[in-house]
Design an enzyme around this catalytic site. Structure first.
Site, mmCIF file in Angstrom:
data_model
loop_
_atom_site.group_PDB
_atom_site.id
_atom_site.type_symbol
_atom_site.label_atom_id
_atom_site.label_comp_id
_atom_site.label_asym_id
_atom_site.label_seq_id
_atom_site.Cartn_x
_atom_site.Cartn_y
_atom_site.Cartn_z
ATOM 1 N N SER A 29 -3.408 33.654 -88.979
ATOM 2 C CA SER A 29 -2.873 32.512 -90.017
ATOM 3 C C SER A 29 -2.595 32.387 -91.321
ATOM 4 O O SER A 29 -3.484 33.547 -91.835
ATOM 5 C CB SER A 29 -3.115 31.418 -89.556
ATOM 6 O OG SER A 29 -2.262 29.565 -89.299
ATOM 7 N N ASN A 30 -2.301 31.171 -92.274
ATOM 8 C CA ASN A 30 -3.080 30.946 -93.691
ATOM 9 C C ASN A 30 -3.508 29.856 -93.543
ATOM 10 O O ASN A 30 -3.867 29.249 -92.937
ATOM 11 C CB ASN A 30 -1.902 31.406 -94.085
ATOM 12 C CG ASN A 30 -0.631 30.660 -93.990
ATOM 13 O OD1 ASN A 30 -0.784 29.047 -94.590
ATOM 14 N ND2 ASN A 30 0.123 31.558 -93.278
#
Ligand code: C5P
Length: 220
Positions: A29-30
């Site tokens: 993810s981020n």
């Protein structure tokens, strides 16, 4: 008193990160917090629009009066957005969609071994490019978070994804981008104009973006 200048408009906003699962307990993810997209959804609703928020996992409360749809992966976000695209007049894509996902998701938790592991990645669909290619009168706004060659990269997105407006922010700057309450944005328009905005809170920026969207829309 807020002017209801977006009354009669259906605004679709995407927000937050996506998660791309490796197995039942791990994902890629981020750092997106969802704050910018949620601020836009709240502001559009306050200004009289019918608002749909399609959001990846965040810690934020669903805005009051906004139809909120929770998704996890880029592919789920794509399906949720495309399903509703035809009925929207304005789409603002503030989500930080993961560009890649693991080629395979293991059905059970992957066990560690002493061997090095390699993760094979495949491209995710580019939701905004797909919307741009199938535009039917909607006004499309994209975000460009960059750490280098900001205007050049943002301008490329405007053209390649067939957008009406790009909100560019240099996420390498203090006070801009992921997980903070402020942003420093530049707005890029189709006619080549670039508007530089000062450091401001995400709520204030949301209203500026909606002001410009309303003005561009009224000229379309
Ligand atoms: O190409 P980049 O990811 O930097 O483009 C940013 C814009 O495109 C954002 O508005 C983002 O929400 C959108 N995007 C998308 N689907 C992707 C990647 C980005 O809709 N797979």
């Amino acid at each position: 008193l807020t002017p209801k200048d977006l009354a009669g408009k259906h605004v679709l906003v995407t927000a937050g990160p996506t998660r791309e699962e490796l197995d039942p307990v791990r994902f890629i993810s981020n750092y997106s917090s969802g704050k910018m997209g949620y601020a836009i959804a709240r502001a559009a609703s306050r200004r009289g629009a019918r608002v749909t928020l399609v959001t990846g996992p965040t810690c934020l409360d669903a805005p009051w009066g906004v139809e909120t749809i929770h998704v996890t992966s880029a592919r789920e976000m794509r399906d949720a957005v495309l399903e509703r695209y035809a009925s929207t007049s304005i789409v603002i894509k503030a989500a930080a969609v993961a560009d890649y996902r693991p080629a395979r998701r293991a059905p059970d938790k992957v066990k560690k071994s002493d061997q090095p592991e390699t993760i094979e990645l495949v491209r995710n669909p580019d939701i905004l490019a797909e919307l741009g290619a199938n535009k039917g009168g909607q006004l499309l706004v994209g975000f460009a978070a960059e750490t280098e060659s900001l205007l050049e990269n943002a301008g490329k997105k405007l053209n390649e994804k067939n957008l009406d407006l790009v909100v560019a922010n240099d996420v390498g700057q203090v006070g801009a981008g992921f997980n903070v309450d402020t942003n420093i944005a530049r707005l890029l328009y189709r006619d080549g104009r670039v508007e530089e905005l000062p450091l401001m809170g995400k709520d204030a920026l949301a209203d500026v973006i909606l002001d410009r969207v309303r003005d561009v829309k009224s000229k379309k």
